[in-house]
Design a protein around this motif. Structure first.
Motif, short mmCIF file in Angstrom:
data_model
loop_
_atom_site.label_atom_id
_atom_site.label_comp_id
_atom_site.label_asym_id
_atom_site.label_seq_id
_atom_site.Cartn_x
_atom_site.Cartn_y
_atom_site.Cartn_z
N ARG A 1 0.84 -1.20 0.00
CA ARG A 1 0.00 0.00 0.00
C ARG A 1 0.88 1.26 0.00
O ARG A 1 0.59 2.23 -0.70
CB ARG A 1 -0.92 0.01 1.23
CG ARG A 1 -2.15 -0.87 1.09
CD ARG A 1 -2.77 -1.13 2.44
NE ARG A 1 -3.14 0.08 3.14
CZ ARG A 1 -4.38 0.53 3.22
NH1 ARG A 1 -5.37 -0.12 2.63
NH2 ARG A 1 -4.66 1.63 3.91
N ALA A 2 1.94 1.24 0.81
CA ALA A 2 2.83 2.40 0.87
C ALA A 2 3.51 2.63 -0.48
O ALA A 2 3.64 3.77 -0.94
CB ALA A 2 3.88 2.18 1.96
N LYS A 3 3.93 1.54 -1.13
CA LYS A 3 4.55 1.66 -2.46
C LYS A 3 3.56 2.23 -3.46
O LYS A 3 3.91 3.08 -4.30
CB LYS A 3 5.05 0.30 -2.91
CG LYS A 3 5.78 0.33 -4.25
CD LYS A 3 6.30 -1.06 -4.62
CE LYS A 3 7.04 -1.01 -5.95
NZ LYS A 3 7.57 -2.37 -6.33
N LEU A 4 2.30 1.79 -3.36
CA LEU A 4 1.28 2.28 -4.29
C LEU A 4 0.99 3.75 -4.04
O LEU A 4 0.86 4.54 -4.99
CB LEU A 4 0.00 1.46 -4.13
CG LEU A 4 -1.13 1.85 -5.09
CD1 LEU A 4 -0.75 1.48 -6.52
CD2 LEU A 4 -2.43 1.18 -4.70
N ARG A 5 0.89 4.15 -2.78
CA ARG A 5 0.63 5.57 -2.48
C ARG A 5 1.76 6.45 -2.99
O ARG A 5 1.52 7.55 -3.50
CB ARG A 5 0.44 5.76 -0.96
CG ARG A 5 -0.92 5.33 -0.46
CD ARG A 5 -1.16 5.84 0.95
NE ARG A 5 -0.28 5.19 1.91
CZ ARG A 5 -0.60 4.10 2.58
NH1 ARG A 5 -1.76 3.51 2.38
NH2 ARG A 5 0.24 3.58 3.45
N LYS A 6 3.00 5.97 -2.88
CA LYS A 6 4.15 6.72 -3.40
C LYS A 6 4.05 6.83 -4.92
O LYS A 6 4.30 7.90 -5.49
CB LYS A 6 5.44 6.03 -2.99
CG LYS A 6 6.70 6.77 -3.43
CD LYS A 6 7.95 6.06 -2.94
CE LYS A 6 9.21 6.81 -3.39
NZ LYS A 6 10.45 6.11 -2.93
N ALA B 1 3.12 3.80 -15.56
CA ALA B 1 3.52 2.40 -15.62
C ALA B 1 3.88 1.88 -14.24
O ALA B 1 3.53 0.74 -13.87
CB ALA B 1 4.70 2.24 -16.58
N ALA B 2 4.58 2.72 -13.44
CA ALA B 2 4.94 2.32 -12.08
C ALA B 2 3.69 2.14 -11.23
O ALA B 2 3.58 1.20 -10.43
CB ALA B 2 5.87 3.36 -11.46
N TYR B 3 2.74 3.08 -11.37
CA TYR B 3 1.49 2.95 -10.62
C TYR B 3 0.73 1.70 -11.04
O TYR B 3 0.21 0.95 -10.19
CB TYR B 3 0.61 4.18 -10.82
CG TYR B 3 -0.75 4.05 -10.16
CD1 TYR B 3 -0.91 4.35 -8.81
CD2 TYR B 3 -1.85 3.58 -10.87
CE1 TYR B 3 -2.13 4.21 -8.19
CE2 TYR B 3 -3.08 3.42 -10.25
CZ TYR B 3 -3.22 3.74 -8.91
OH TYR B 3 -4.44 3.58 -8.30
N ASP B 4 0.66 1.47 -12.35
CA ASP B 4 -0.06 0.29 -12.85
C ASP B 4 0.56 -0.99 -12.30
O ASP B 4 -0.17 -1.91 -11.89
CB ASP B 4 -0.03 0.29 -14.38
CG ASP B 4 -0.80 -0.89 -14.96
OD1 ASP B 4 -2.03 -0.89 -14.86
OD2 ASP B 4 -0.15 -1.80 -15.49
N ALA B 5 1.89 -1.04 -12.27
CA ALA B 5 2.56 -2.23 -11.75
C ALA B 5 2.27 -2.42 -10.26
O ALA B 5 1.98 -3.53 -9.80
CB ALA B 5 4.07 -2.13 -12.00
N ALA B 6 2.36 -1.30 -9.51
CA ALA B 6 2.10 -1.39 -8.07
C ALA B 6 0.64 -1.74 -7.79
O ALA B 6 0.34 -2.53 -6.88
CB ALA B 6 2.46 -0.07 -7.40
N ALA B 7 -0.28 -1.14 -8.56
CA ALA B 7 -1.70 -1.43 -8.37
C ALA B 7 -2.02 -2.87 -8.72
O ALA B 7 -2.80 -3.55 -8.03
CB ALA B 7 -2.55 -0.47 -9.20
N GLU C 1 -9.19 4.44 -10.13
CA GLU C 1 -7.89 4.38 -9.49
C GLU C 1 -7.71 5.52 -8.50
O GLU C 1 -8.24 6.61 -8.66
CB GLU C 1 -6.79 4.42 -10.55
CG GLU C 1 -6.74 5.70 -11.36
CD GLU C 1 -5.68 5.67 -12.44
OE1 GLU C 1 -5.22 6.75 -12.83
OE2 GLU C 1 -5.32 4.58 -12.90
N GLY C 2 -6.95 5.24 -7.47
CA GLY C 2 -6.70 6.23 -6.43
C GLY C 2 -5.47 5.84 -5.63
O GLY C 2 -4.78 4.87 -5.97
N PRO C 3 -5.17 6.55 -4.56
CA PRO C 3 -3.97 6.26 -3.78
C PRO C 3 -4.00 4.91 -3.08
O PRO C 3 -2.96 4.40 -2.68
CB PRO C 3 -3.93 7.41 -2.76
CG PRO C 3 -5.32 7.93 -2.69
CD PRO C 3 -5.89 7.73 -4.06
#
Length: 549
Positions: free
Chosen positions: A156-161, A353-359, A400-402
């Motif tokens: 979750r922390a990685k995704l919020r970042k 792309a980073a958000y998509d991977a984390a999500a 999508e969101g934090p």
């Protein structure tokens, strides 16, 4: 952990002090004895929003104090620090409600707001019951509950970042695009204005110098004729010739004048020298006043052009050169902005792309955690006589969101083939209680120091099912503290600590009292719960059997 509760003049409680311990604490009593008042009072001191008419009739104010143990690292410390409140190994909450409705709160003897109390309560106490909308029945909290169960804090922390970085790059690109659009909207003007300014090429101080030169030439044009006339009057056809003639005449007569003309001739000679000096100065002046008429015209044209551009752009003439640099900078920014936008677009694409991977990683982790939770809850349902019921954690897509792009909800089907639905919509009262208990057992595994309150969560169940409910409450209490309000003798018998809530009428005034029970008193109370108002010896034997089980 809740250690004590002191209540004064709240509803039908005149004065009451309770000391709680770790483990399973049970509160029993007849219907209407005032068990719910204890929870109302606790909720009041914790800042929960509830009923308004809490002050005992005839009293000026009601007051509740609660105190908690605070182990090292407890999340309440962060709330206290943010609110600027003192902290220690004990936390004391006190709140007063006056008869006219005014409420005042203190934390460790410091005044505070109801919002601070509510923030603290989130770290101190969990209340669960059939009509509770603060805990497991609230779908808005199901995603957080699932993440906690799956230990997904790091993901979750990685995704919020990643969300923050994506938002930052998008904002930067939007700002750059807007700036480019604004510049592009005036591009034609900028290019024309820069070309016009470059062609004129004004310099700082040039306007003042041109003005002086123009005025000088205009003045010279007016006086030059007079100066030339003066020069001619002094020249060979004027004073100079006459003075020369006079000197010759005097010089011819001097030999016969016996020296009388020497002084006049000397003075005349000096005057001729001065006249010659004056004539030289006038010649210099005439030369200085000589100019090409076209030069005046050119000077005026440039001066007027500079002043015209200054008025056009609403700047001072001396500011034109700097203004041209400003406009030129905008044009350069327009050209450079295309490269900047290309880089920003690349940054946005990388952030997305980073958000998509984390999500995606978090979604997969949630699905695994959901499957694990469903399996764990199903295992708990069988002993609660709900082996045919199905508990399922539903994960669906949302914007999508934090916190990701997953909506999470707990659903149940009480019978095979029956449609699944939200937890609080499908299950009946007794079924809902058991679903909540099974879920809470799974969620609290490995946790310690919790204070959990269950308000008649065993309603609608009895016999072996009630015994299973009690044993799961006791299991949860092994790692923390559980307070349960119950009408079930099976549950009451499993408590480590037992209080009886009783109501009495004295001089027309109804009051509630809560007393701790010793072993014999517990036998009678459990027997009452088994048989009703008339306690028989058989009921006592049944109570002893329950207490010794």
């Amino acid at each position: 952990m809740l250690r004590g509760l002191d209540i004064s003049d709240m509803l039908i409680i005149e004065r009451l002090e309770l000391n709680f311990q770790s483990g399973l604490n049970v509160l029993t009593g007849e219907t209407g004895a005032g068990k719910s008042i204890l929870l109302d009072s606790l909720g009041f001191v914790l800042g929960w929003r509830g009923r308004a008419d809490l002050v005992r009739q005839g009293a000026a104010q009601g007051e509740v104090t609660a105190w908690f143990d605070m182990p090292e690292g407890h999340p309440a410390f962060a709330v206290l620090e943010e609110a600027g409140l003192p902290s220690g190994d004990e936390l004391i909450l006190r709140r007063i409600n006056t008869a006219d409705g005014r409420k005042t709160a203190w934390v460790n003897d410091r005044r505070c707001s109801g919002d601070v109390l509510r923030a603290l309560s989130e770290t101190l106490v969990e209340l669960h019951g059939q009509h509770d909308d603060r805990g497991l029945l609230n779908p808005r909290g199901h995603r957080t509950i699932l993440d906690a169960f799956g230990s997904l804090d790091a993901k979750r922390a990685k995704l919020r970042k990643a969300w923050s970085e994506m938002a930052r790059t998008r904002k930067a690109l939007d700002a750059a695009t807007k700036a480019q659009e604004e510049i592009r909207a005036e591009e034609e003007f900028l290019r024309y204005a820069v070309a016009e300014l470059d062609k004129l090429n004004p310099e700082e101080g040039e306007e003042a110098a041109l003005d002086i030169k123009r005025r000088t030439m205009q003045g010279a044009e007016k006086i030059r004729a007079d100066v030339v006339n003066a020069y001619e009057a002094m020249g060979q056809s004027g004073a100079e010739a006459q003075m020369a003639d006079a000197f010759r005449w005097l010089d011819g007569a001097a030999a016969r004048a016996e020296g009388a003309l020497e002084e006049p001739m000397a003075a005349l000679n000096r005057a001729m020298v001065e006249l010659d000096s004056a004539m030289e100065g006038v010649v210099s002046a005439i030369e200085a006043m000589s100019f090409d008429p076209y030069e005046l015209e050119e000077t005026e044209e440039r001066l007027f052009a500079i002043r015209g551009l200054a008025r056009k752009h609403d700047v001072q003439p001396d500011e034109l050169a700097g203004f041209a640099d400003t406009l030129r900078g905008k044009l350069n920014a327009l050209d450079a902005g295309e490269a900047e936008q290309a880089q920003l677009k690349a940054d946005v694409k990388a952030a997305e792309a980073a958000y998509d991977a984390a999500a995606t990683a978090l979604t997969e982790a949630r699905k695994k955690a959901a499957a694990k939770l469903d399996k764990a809850v199903s295992a708990e349902l069988a002993p609660l006589k709900m082996e045919r019921a199905v508990f399922a954690t539903l994960i669906t897509d949302e914007a999508e969101g934090p916190e990701g792009r997953d909506a999470v909800s707990f659903t149940v089907a009480t019978n095979p083939g029956a449609p699944a639905g939200p937890l609080n919509k499908i299950a009946s009262g007794g079924e809902l209680s058991r679903f909540l208990l099974a879920l809470k057992v799974c969620l609290t595994q490995g946790q310690s120091g919790l204070t959990l309150i269950f308000d008649e969560i065993d309603r609608g169940v009895g016999g072996a099912t009630a015994d299973a409910v009690g044993r799961r409450l006791a299991a949860i209490a092994e790692e923390g503290q559980v307070l349960v309000v119950t009408h079930s003798p099976q549950v009451a018998a499993l408590g480590a600590h037992h209080w009886r809530v009783a109501k009495s009428v004295t001089k027309g005034m109804t009051t509630t009292d809560v007393v701790p029970l010793d072993h014999d008193e517990r036998v009678d109370e459990v027997a009452r719960m088994v048989s009703g108002d008339t306690i028989t010896e058989a009921a006592r034997e049944a109570a002893r059997a329950l207490l010794s089980a």
